[in-house]
Enzyme design. Structure first.
Site, PDB file in Angstrom:
ATOM      1  N   LYS A 290      -0.297  -0.562 -10.742  1.00 55.40           N
ATOM      2  CA  LYS A 290      -1.132  -0.286  -9.567  1.00 55.40           C
ATOM      3  C   LYS A 290      -1.927   0.989  -9.828  1.00 55.40           C
ATOM      4  O   LYS A 290      -1.380   1.960 -10.380  1.00 55.40           O
ATOM      5  CB  LYS A 290      -0.244  -0.136  -8.324  1.00 55.40           C
TER       6      LYS A 290
ATOM      7  N   SER B 255      -1.001  -3.181   0.565  1.00 51.63           N
ATOM      8  CA  SER B 255      -2.104  -2.613  -0.154  1.00 51.63           C
ATOM      9  C   SER B 255      -2.111  -2.963  -1.637  1.00 51.63           C
ATOM     10  O   SER B 255      -3.146  -2.825  -2.295  1.00 51.63           O
ATOM     11  CB  SER B 255      -2.073  -1.082  -0.028  1.00 51.63           C
TER      12      SER B 255
ATOM     13  N   SER C 274       3.749  -2.723   1.576  1.00 52.21           N
ATOM     14  CA  SER C 274       2.721  -3.059   0.587  1.00 52.21           C
ATOM     15  C   SER C 274       3.212  -3.705  -0.692  1.00 52.21           C
ATOM     16  O   SER C 274       2.395  -4.066  -1.543  1.00 52.21           O
ATOM     17  CB  SER C 274       1.912  -1.824   0.226  1.00 52.21           C
TER      18      SER C 274
HETATM   19  N1  GLN Z   1      -0.166  -1.928   5.698  1.00 47.02           N
HETATM   20  C1  GLN Z   1       0.485  -0.666   5.884  1.00 47.02           C
HETATM   21  C2  GLN Z   1      -0.541   0.424   6.049  1.00 47.02           C
HETATM   22  O1  GLN Z   1      -1.702   0.125   6.028  1.00 47.02           O
HETATM   23  C3  GLN Z   1       1.401  -0.378   4.746  1.00 47.02           C
HETATM   24  C4  GLN Z   1       0.700   0.099   3.543  1.00 47.02           C
HETATM   25  C5  GLN Z   1       1.621   0.428   2.422  1.00 47.02           C
HETATM   26  O2  GLN Z   1       2.787   0.030   2.409  1.00 47.02           O
HETATM   27  N2  GLN Z   1       1.103   1.185   1.488  1.00 47.02           N
HETATM   28  O3  GLN Z   1      -0.212   1.559   6.211  1.00 47.02           O
END
Ligand code: GLN
Length: 484
Positions: free
Chosen positions: A76, A151, A175
């Site tokens: 990532k 994400s 995410s």
């Molecule tokens: N969807 C969640 C957010 O936007 C979690 C994102 C994540 O786990 N990085 O904060």
């Protein structure tokens, strides 16, 4: 070759069926062929990968292999990589080349793994659809009109389309588990503190945790063996024995107590998803597990609590991006204030700005007690719900996400509905617990994820429970037709 797991590829490398160079080239070829459509990579590091593969082949020839030697991975783009661009999905870091490796990358390098590239992601890991990336959205290989989740959408899509055997992700509120569910692959978020956060660009430091995207639970165990461990460079990394995560995989599940939180099967859960999750639980009954209804009474507070705590921490973490030290700098600043304002104004996207503003507001003198402090108290209550549940059961199961993959653009103008994508995953982050998402079938031809949450540092059991399911089901072996 592309449909093989890490374990199978490692066996092939060891036997001499193919070299790491051949393997790496064949995955790089798939990336060239398919990624223009999916957009799962921000950077493809071909030369770096081929050099690493050559070294790996020399190591293999000497018989000094470890489990990941010579295996291609995608990382990532939130993990700093020495000499290779690290963007975090943001214009702010479009020109950033870290002068050091994050601990996760360092550990992969030490193990002889090959990095083929850095994957696309929501900007600073804020999102559930990968639509906030400065580098454009990622498409879900199961249906390219839908999102891969976020994400870590690029990491998930790349594994689902078999552009790499496995990849890394990070999970602050879901995410890893949510995109794993939407892309039909296996995702693991370890216990908070199990994997070092050093060199992993911070979003919400008390929640962020690195983990894996793989085809199988066995592969997650192989990766976790390399990623996990104490790191003195991360003050929240835990000094605790590191088990061999593959050691427990084959234990049978007779007498395993599975808790089903009644709050995870109510309103808001898509009927097709519910049906598949229930079928998965029936498989566990056949494997000898016992089902216990549990309650996590404060579950409904997890999304609102998260959307105070995470923005508060991000508003602080992202203050380092000021145009002065690294990253984007506006043209011709008039003075220091203009430099700050325009660099941040031009460098950050809309969702990141929204979070910074919400966070700065929640932390401001007049509102700290009403929002931030209150949220921290509720966070403790959410965590205590799990402590009580784990007095009765070994693991907790439910859906990973309330729905299957949604259409590109469907939720991008509606932050609240986007935030609700993580309704079943966020609580584990607030409580620091490890969780997985496993492919558990399809609803309307799109993958459904089963979520399993375990007690702190109980990854061995979590992986065992996941592996046993994958011994009696084939969902994790399905590949989207266009990428088969
Ligand atoms: N969807 C969640 C957010 O936007 C979690 C994102 C994540 O786990 N990085 O904060």
């Amino acid at each position: 070759m592309h449909s093989k797991t890490i374990a199978e590829l490692a066996a092939g490398l060891k036997k001499g069926d193919f070299s790491s160079e051949e393997l790496t080239k064949s995955f790089l070829q798939r990336i060239k062929q398919f990624d223009p459509e999916l957009n799962s990579f921000i950077t493809v590091s071909e030369d770096h990968a081929l050099a690493q593969a050559k070294t790996a082949d020399e190591v293999i020839a000497k018989g000094q292999v470890s489990a990941l030697t010579g295996i291609p991975f995608a990382q990532k783009d939130i993990f700093c990589t020495n000499g290779i661009k690290t963007t975090c999905g943001s214009k702010m870091l479009d020109n950033f080349i870290a002068p050091y490796d994050s601990t996760v990358i360092h550990n992969f390098n030490q193990s002889g793994a090959v990095m083929v590239g850095k994957t696309n992601m929501d900007e600073f890991a804020m999102g559930s659809s990968n639509e906030t990336s400065f580098y454009g959205g990622v498409k879900n290989p199961w249906d390219t009109s839908t999102v891969p989740g976020g994400s870590s959408g690029g990491s998930a899509a790349a594994v689902a389309a078999r552009l790499v055997p496995a990849s890394t992700g990070t999970d602050t509120g879901g995410s890893i588990r949510q995109p794993a569910a939407l892309c039909g692959i296996t995702g693991l978020k370890p216990t908070y503190g199990r994997v070092s956060r050093y060199g992993m660009i911070a979003f919400a430091s008390s929640l962020d945790q690195a983990g894996t995207f793989t085809q199988t639970a066995e592969d997650s165990a192989l990766m976790l063996n390399v990623m996990a461990g104490f790191d003195e460079k991360d003050s929240t990394s835990i000094e605790k024995d590191l088990p061999d995560y593959t050691a427990n995989l084959n234990q049978d599940l007779k007498g395993l107590k599975i808790g089903l939180p009644k709050e995870y099967f109510g309103e808001g859960l898509d009927a097709g998803v519910a049906e598949k999750v229930e079928q998965a639980i029936d498989e566990y009954k056949k494997l000898g597990a016992e089902i216990v209804e549990v309650s996590l009474p404060n579950s409904s507070l997890s999304v609102p609590v998260y959307y105070v705590v995470a923005p508060a921490e991000c508003s602080s973490n992202l203050s380092r991006f000021d145009g002065a030290r690294f990253g984007y700098r506006c043209d011709d600043p008039k003075d220091l204030e203009d430099l700050y304002k325009r660099s941040r104004g031009e460098g950050f996207g809309a969702e990141v700005k929204r979070r910074i503003m919400v966070g700065a507001y929640a932390l401001s003198a007049g509102y700290y007690d009403a929002y931030y402090l209150k949220a921290q108290k509720l966070r403790r209550m959410i965590s205590e719900d799990f402590t009580k549940a784990f007095e009765q059961v070994d693991v907790i199961m439910g859906p990973s996400a309330p729905d299957t993959a949604f259409n590109i653009g469907e939720k991008s103008d509606d932050p609240i509905s986007m935030y609700l994508s993580d309704i079943y995953t966020i609580a584990a982050n607030l409580a620091g617990l490890p969780g997985m998402s496993l492919p558990a079938g399809f609803s309307n031809n799109l993958p459904v994820g089963l979520q399993i949450i375990a007690n702190s540092f109980d990854e061995s059991r979590l992986l065992n429970v996941a592996h046993q399911y994958q011994q009696v089901t084939n969902w994790h072996k399905q590949i989207p037709e266009a990428f088969a």
